[in-house]
Motif scaffolding. Structure first.
Motif, PDB file in Angstrom:
ATOM      1  N   THR A  53       0.850  -1.183   0.000  1.00 24.62           N
ATOM      2  CA  THR A  53       0.000   0.000   0.000  1.00 24.62           C
ATOM      3  C   THR A  53       0.886   1.233   0.000  1.00 24.62           C
ATOM      4  N   GLU A  54       0.378   2.269  -0.591  1.00 21.73           N
ATOM      5  CA  GLU A  54       1.091   3.530  -0.612  1.00 21.73           C
ATOM      6  C   GLU A  54       0.321   4.518   0.243  1.00 21.73           C
ATOM      7  N   ILE A  55       1.044   5.247   1.070  1.00 21.22           N
ATOM      8  CA  ILE A  55       0.410   6.206   1.960  1.00 21.22           C
ATOM      9  C   ILE A  55       0.853   7.600   1.544  1.00 21.22           C
ATOM     10  N   LEU A  56      -0.093   8.412   1.131  1.00 20.84           N
ATOM     11  CA  LEU A  56       0.178   9.778   0.720  1.00 20.84           C
ATOM     12  C   LEU A  56       0.319  10.642   1.953  1.00 20.84           C
ATOM     13  N   SER A  57       1.442  11.333   2.086  1.00 19.59           N
ATOM     14  CA  SER A  57       1.615  12.140   3.282  1.00 19.59           C
ATOM     15  C   SER A  57       1.449  13.628   3.016  1.00 19.59           C
ATOM     16  N   LYS A  58       1.812  14.092   1.822  1.00 25.43           N
ATOM     17  CA  LYS A  58       1.712  15.515   1.550  1.00 25.43           C
ATOM     18  C   LYS A  58       1.699  15.742   0.048  1.00 25.43           C
ATOM     19  N   LYS A  59       0.865  16.666  -0.396  1.00 24.83           N
ATOM     20  CA  LYS A  59       0.815  17.031  -1.811  1.00 24.83           C
ATOM     21  C   LYS A  59       0.799  18.551  -1.898  1.00 24.83           C
ATOM     22  N   GLU A  60       1.688  19.083  -2.720  1.00 21.14           N
ATOM     23  CA  GLU A  60       1.722  20.523  -2.909  1.00 21.14           C
ATOM     24  C   GLU A  60       2.226  20.842  -4.303  1.00 21.14           C
ATOM     25  N   GLU A  61       2.198  22.111  -4.657  1.00 22.24           N
ATOM     26  CA  GLU A  61       2.703  22.539  -5.949  1.00 22.24           C
ATOM     27  C   GLU A  61       3.978  23.336  -5.747  1.00 22.24           C
ATOM     28  N   VAL A  62       4.980  23.049  -6.587  1.00 22.71           N
ATOM     29  CA  VAL A  62       6.246  23.772  -6.546  1.00 22.71           C
ATOM     30  C   VAL A  62       6.320  24.598  -7.818  1.00 22.71           C
ATOM     31  N   ALA A  63       6.427  25.915  -7.664  1.00 20.05           N
ATOM     32  CA  ALA A  63       6.508  26.818  -8.808  1.00 20.05           C
ATOM     33  C   ALA A  63       7.929  27.372  -8.911  1.00 20.05           C
ATOM     34  N   VAL A 107       4.492  22.546 -10.428  1.00 21.83           N
ATOM     35  CA  VAL A 107       4.594  21.105 -10.621  1.00 21.83           C
ATOM     36  C   VAL A 107       4.001  20.428  -9.396  1.00 21.83           C
ATOM     37  N   ASP A 108       3.147  19.437  -9.625  1.00 22.57           N
ATOM     38  CA  ASP A 108       2.607  18.668  -8.502  1.00 22.57           C
ATOM     39  C   ASP A 108       3.746  17.897  -7.850  1.00 22.57           C
ATOM     40  N   PHE A 109       3.938  18.100  -6.559  1.00 21.39           N
ATOM     41  CA  PHE A 109       5.010  17.461  -5.801  1.00 21.39           C
ATOM     42  C   PHE A 109       4.357  16.664  -4.682  1.00 21.39           C
ATOM     43  N   VAL A 110       4.533  15.355  -4.717  1.00 19.31           N
ATOM     44  CA  VAL A 110       3.858  14.463  -3.779  1.00 19.31           C
ATOM     45  C   VAL A 110       4.889  13.736  -2.924  1.00 19.31           C
ATOM     46  N   GLU A 111       4.666  13.728  -1.616  1.00 11.73           N
ATOM     47  CA  GLU A 111       5.455  12.899  -0.704  1.00 11.73           C
ATOM     48  C   GLU A 111       4.596  11.692  -0.352  1.00 11.73           C
ATOM     49  N   ALA A 112       5.178  10.500  -0.463  1.00  8.67           N
ATOM     50  CA  ALA A 112       4.409   9.291  -0.171  1.00  8.67           C
ATOM     51  C   ALA A 112       5.339   8.227   0.395  1.00  8.67           C
ATOM     52  N   TYR A 113       4.747   7.275   1.087  1.00  4.51           N
ATOM     53  CA  TYR A 113       5.479   6.155   1.672  1.00  4.51           C
ATOM     54  C   TYR A 113       4.853   4.859   1.182  1.00  4.51           C
ATOM     55  N   ALA A 114       5.671   3.865   0.941  1.00  2.44           N
ATOM     56  CA  ALA A 114       5.168   2.542   0.549  1.00  2.44           C
ATOM     57  C   ALA A 114       5.878   1.492   1.398  1.00  2.44           C
ATOM     58  N   ASP A 115       5.130   0.495   1.813  1.00  2.00           N
ATOM     59  CA  ASP A 115       5.682  -0.564   2.656  1.00  2.00           C
ATOM     60  C   ASP A 115       6.185  -1.728   1.804  1.00  2.00           C
ATOM     61  N   SER A 137      17.746  14.162   7.395  1.00  2.00           N
ATOM     62  CA  SER A 137      16.428  13.553   7.585  1.00  2.00           C
ATOM     63  C   SER A 137      15.687  13.532   6.256  1.00  2.00           C
ATOM     64  N   PHE A 138      14.648  12.736   6.188  1.00  2.00           N
ATOM     65  CA  PHE A 138      13.846  12.658   4.975  1.00  2.00           C
ATOM     66  C   PHE A 138      13.225  14.021   4.674  1.00  2.00           C
ATOM     67  N   GLY A 139      12.761  14.701   5.701  1.00  2.00           N
ATOM     68  CA  GLY A 139      12.175  16.039   5.517  1.00  2.00           C
ATOM     69  C   GLY A 139      13.171  17.018   4.925  1.00  2.00           C
ATOM     70  N   SER A 140      14.428  16.942   5.366  1.00  2.00           N
ATOM     71  CA  SER A 140      15.468  17.815   4.817  1.00  2.00           C
ATOM     72  C   SER A 140      15.745  17.477   3.364  1.00  2.00           C
ATOM     73  N   LEU A 141      15.775  16.199   3.053  1.00  2.00           N
ATOM     74  CA  LEU A 141      15.998  15.752   1.680  1.00  2.00           C
ATOM     75  C   LEU A 141      14.889  16.271   0.766  1.00  2.00           C
ATOM     76  N   VAL A 142      13.650  16.150   1.197  1.00  2.00           N
ATOM     77  CA  VAL A 142      12.510  16.626   0.409  1.00  2.00           C
ATOM     78  C   VAL A 142      12.587  18.137   0.234  1.00  2.00           C
TER      79      VAL A 142
END
Length: 142
Positions: free
Chosen positions: A8-18, A102-110, A59-64
């Protein structure tokens, strides 16, 4: 032949990057080839190690955050990717360079990457890692 991965994929955050700088809206012409060929979706997804694998370095947040900043800077030169395709008055597709983003999505998959057959994505990931683009020209998923 690949096997279907069960995850399953878990969507954590979706935003637009201009683009980092504002751009003037304009409509570059499409070629006849652009009008004849069927539309092609452009998407990119980046895979990263689990957060605990980063240790103290990043951290993952810093990488993103770094990826989003770099994309905003790159969109200044490649502003077409921050636009959108809309129908013109006669129903033909038209590219509008309006810095929509651009649609920028952060997601996690197990799932482990080694368990995915990326050579045959229809069989292994069933469109889970590459969702349908709804707006814009490009989307990115991390």
């Amino acid at each position: 032949m690949g096997t279907k991965a069960d995850f399953t994929e878990i969507l954590s955050k979706k935003e637009e990057v201009a683009a980092v700088f504002p751009l003037q809206e304009h409509w570059p012409p499409l070629s006849n080839l652009d009008l004849l060929l069927p539309p092609v979706d452009v998407g990119v997804f980046f895979c990263c190690k689990k957060q605990e694998a980063f240790g103290d370095s990043i951290s993952f947040g810093s990488l993103v955050s770094v990826l989003k900043k770099a994309m905003a800077q790159a969109l200044v030169s490649y502003y077409v990717f921050a636009g959108e395709v809309v129908p013109n008055t006669v129903g033909e597709p038209e590219l509008v360079c309006n810095n929509r983003g651009v649609d920028f999505v952060e997601a996690y998959a197990d799932v482990e990457l080694q368990n995915l057959d990326l050579h045959n994505p229809d069989e292994s990931i069933e469109g889970k890692l590459v969702p349908q683009k709804k707006h814009g020209v490009l989307w990115v998923q991390v």
